[in-house]
Design a protein around this motif. Structure first.
Motif, PDB file in Angstrom:
ATOM      1  N   LYS A 158       0.811  -1.212   0.000  1.00  0.00           N
ATOM      2  CA  LYS A 158       0.000   0.000   0.000  1.00  0.00           C
ATOM      3  C   LYS A 158       0.848   1.267   0.000  1.00  0.00           C
ATOM      4  O   LYS A 158       1.801   1.391   0.773  1.00  0.00           O
ATOM      5  CB  LYS A 158      -0.884  -0.003   1.259  1.00  0.00           C
ATOM      6  CG  LYS A 158      -2.040   0.968   1.197  1.00  0.00           C
ATOM      7  CD  LYS A 158      -3.009   0.714   2.328  1.00  0.00           C
ATOM      8  CE  LYS A 158      -4.064   1.785   2.400  1.00  0.00           C
ATOM      9  NZ  LYS A 158      -4.753   2.039   1.154  1.00  0.00           N
TER      10      LYS A 158
ATOM     11  N   ASN B 234       3.004  -1.399   4.361  1.00  0.00           N
ATOM     12  CA  ASN B 234       3.109   0.016   3.985  1.00  0.00           C
ATOM     13  C   ASN B 234       4.377   0.227   3.151  1.00  0.00           C
ATOM     14  O   ASN B 234       5.486   0.045   3.645  1.00  0.00           O
ATOM     15  CB  ASN B 234       3.148   0.855   5.264  1.00  0.00           C
ATOM     16  CG  ASN B 234       3.275   2.332   4.962  1.00  0.00           C
ATOM     17  OD1 ASN B 234       3.296   2.740   3.798  1.00  0.00           O
ATOM     18  ND2 ASN B 234       3.369   3.137   5.992  1.00  0.00           N
TER      19      ASN B 234
ATOM     20  N   VAL C 222      -1.671  -5.784   5.297  1.00  0.00           N
ATOM     21  CA  VAL C 222      -1.215  -4.577   4.605  1.00  0.00           C
ATOM     22  C   VAL C 222       0.273  -4.338   4.904  1.00  0.00           C
ATOM     23  O   VAL C 222       0.704  -4.407   6.049  1.00  0.00           O
ATOM     24  CB  VAL C 222      -2.052  -3.359   5.047  1.00  0.00           C
ATOM     25  CG1 VAL C 222      -1.504  -2.070   4.439  1.00  0.00           C
ATOM     26  CG2 VAL C 222      -3.511  -3.555   4.656  1.00  0.00           C
TER      27      VAL C 222
ATOM     28  N   ASP D 248      -1.792   0.824  -5.260  1.00  0.00           N
ATOM     29  CA  ASP D 248      -1.596  -0.291  -4.342  1.00  0.00           C
ATOM     30  C   ASP D 248      -1.614  -1.577  -5.164  1.00  0.00           C
ATOM     31  O   ASP D 248      -2.249  -1.639  -6.221  1.00  0.00           O
ATOM     32  CB  ASP D 248      -2.711  -0.316  -3.295  1.00  0.00           C
ATOM     33  CG  ASP D 248      -2.818   1.032  -2.576  1.00  0.00           C
ATOM     34  OD1 ASP D 248      -1.784   1.736  -2.505  1.00  0.00           O
ATOM     35  OD2 ASP D 248      -3.926   1.379  -2.113  1.00  0.00           O
TER      36      ASP D 248
END
Ligand code: URP
Ligand code: ZN
Ligand code: ZN
Length: 456
Positions: free
Chosen positions: A7, A44, A42, A21
């Protein structure tokens, strides 16, 4: 099936940069975009660049040559690869004289299977062109080998012009392609003999006995053969301005020619040979390192999109192995490591120096080799349906290249002490994280890639 959402990153492709993403499910990319609704874990990656896993289409792992064997086998070579963001290598299965292609291919499968930490495919280097070899070509294509290599030099591997022509004509039936090591064998062989006879035996004589015109002549001849056969071809490890001029001339007369160069021909020059043996011998490779003027021409060609791929010709030997030529440079095993440093060098000295763009870096290291070698869009793209081979690249920060931090078994790095910008943060191979923050996180999960015909 495990799901990961990368993401906040910027996806790089030859067409441009896009904030997007990337959703991975199992081994595949299943979505690319903004606001993807998912229950995936997720990661980052904001501030980072996402490249399709890099492809090195020119490696020699576990190659027996010059009475020795390369320092890197598939185990160490592919670890070095993933540390360099390379998720697929195309290594050269190499036929010894008298051998069948099926034996050579089988040998390479045995070398690579269960020892590879990145995915792998094979070109077939043909050293002995015979009628029964011709009859084996169809089986090579059925087994996913669609590109071939010939050498115009090296006693153990050299093919004649006639044999190369015959191979090209035959490959057209299947839609294959042949790459060539272009150097004039007769002239170079004699120059080397004369040099040794004179007592000029140090590494400094290596480039002197392999002049640029000996590459250019062979490039021209190879491309003349391609013209006669009306076949598409690749000039591998192009190193000289003169050789490049021949590529351009052939294109002007309609020959379909692709060309590869390597970081060492862009960034190192032949002054390295004027050093004591142990230092100079690290850089003995063929073709040899050239002049800064050659580098300029090759960079300009990259800028103009007139070359097609940047590979490494990773072919590593320890200093101990190189010392076989202490008293005679012709006995030094040829080659150097490179699979681990290609991407960071191209980013630092290509993109950051504004010689190429990020998009071009992506083309030369990922998309173009995937297309040329019949792996696209499974490899070479961050697209829905592609393998989730992704390099998370950190453009911030800088450091220094060292052998101590490298994974090749050769014990040195030709770019020791060279400054690098950015770093490879993480690498995903078919959805599995194989490298993170300087550590290899998953070993031996590489798989054979059965290739289709070149997309040309
Ligand atoms: O010196 C080199 N490049 N050795 C590897 C074999 C080749 O010529 O590609
Ligand atoms: Zn070669
Ligand atoms: Zn090579």
């Amino acid at each position: 099936m495990s799901k990961i959402l990368l993401k906040g990153g910027t996806v790089v492709s030859p067409k441009g940069l896009k904030k997007a993403d990337v959703l991975i499910s199992g081994e595949k990319i299943v979505a690319v975009g903004r606001h993807i609704r998912t229950d995936a874990s997720v990661v980052n990656v904001s501030g980072k660049l996402l490249f399709p896993g890099f492809i090195d289409a020119h490696t020699h792992f576990d190659l027996e040559v010059s009475d020795t064997v390369t320092a890197d086998d598939f185990a160490s070579g592919t670890i070095s690869a993933i540390a360099g963001g390379v998720t697929t290598v195309v290594d050269f299965a190499t036929q010894n004289k008298g051998e069948k292609l099926s034996d050579a291919l089988n040998n390479w499968h045995v070398k690579a299977f269960a020892h590879s930490s990145c995915d792998y495919a094979f070109h077939m280097a043909i050293s002995d062109w015979r009628e029964d070899v011709r009859a084996e070509l169809e089986a090579m294509f059925e087994q996913g080998v669609t590109s071939f290599k010939v050498y115009m030099i090296y006693d153990a591997m050299e093919l004649s012009d006639r044999e190369i022509y015959e191979l090209m004509v035959e490959l057209k039936k299947y839609g294959g392609i042949v790459g060539c090591h272009c150097e004039n064998s007769g002239v170079i062989g004699k120059l080397r003999e004369e040099s040794v006879a004179r007592g000029d035996v140090s590494p400094a004589n290596h480039p002197k006995t392999r002049p640029d015109y000996a590459e250019a002549e062979a490039v021209r001849r190879f491309l003349t053969i391609a013209q006669a056969a009306d076949a598409p071809v690749i000039v591998v490890h192009l190193s000289t301005a003169e050789g490049y001029a021949e590529v351009q001339r052939a294109r002007e007369r309609g020959v379909k020619v692709f060309a590869e160069t390597c970081p060492q021909y862009l960034l190192l020059d032949d002054s390295v040979y004027d050093q004591p043996f142990d230092e100079a011998s690290k850089y003995i490779c063929s073709p040899p390192l050239r002049k800064q003027d050659d580098q300029k021409v090759l960079w300009q060609a990259l800028k103009n999109n007139s070359l097609n791929t940047i590979s490494t010709d990773h072919c590593s030997f320890t200093i101990e192995q190189k010392r076989a030529g202490t008293d005679d440079f012709t006995k030094i095993p040829n080659g150097m490591p490179g699979v681990e440093t290609r991407a960071i060098l191209m980013y630092t000295y290509g993109v950051r120096k504004k010689r190429i763009t990020l998009q071009q870096m992506c083309a030369y290291l990922s998309e173009n080799p995937a297309k040329l070698y019949g792996m696209y869009p499974k490899k070479g793209a961050i697209k829905v349906g592609s393998d989730a081979d992704i390099v998370v690249f950190e453009p911030r920060g800088s450091g220094t290249i060292t052998a101590a931090a490298s994974h090749s078994q050769c014990g040195y790095n030709p770019f020791e002490g060279v400054r690098r910008e950015g770093s490879i943060d993480r690498v995903y191979l078919r959805g599995n994280m194989v490298y993170s923050a300087g550590e290899i996180t998953l070993l031996n999960s590489g798989r054979y890639v059965s290739r289709k015909k070149p997309m040309i």
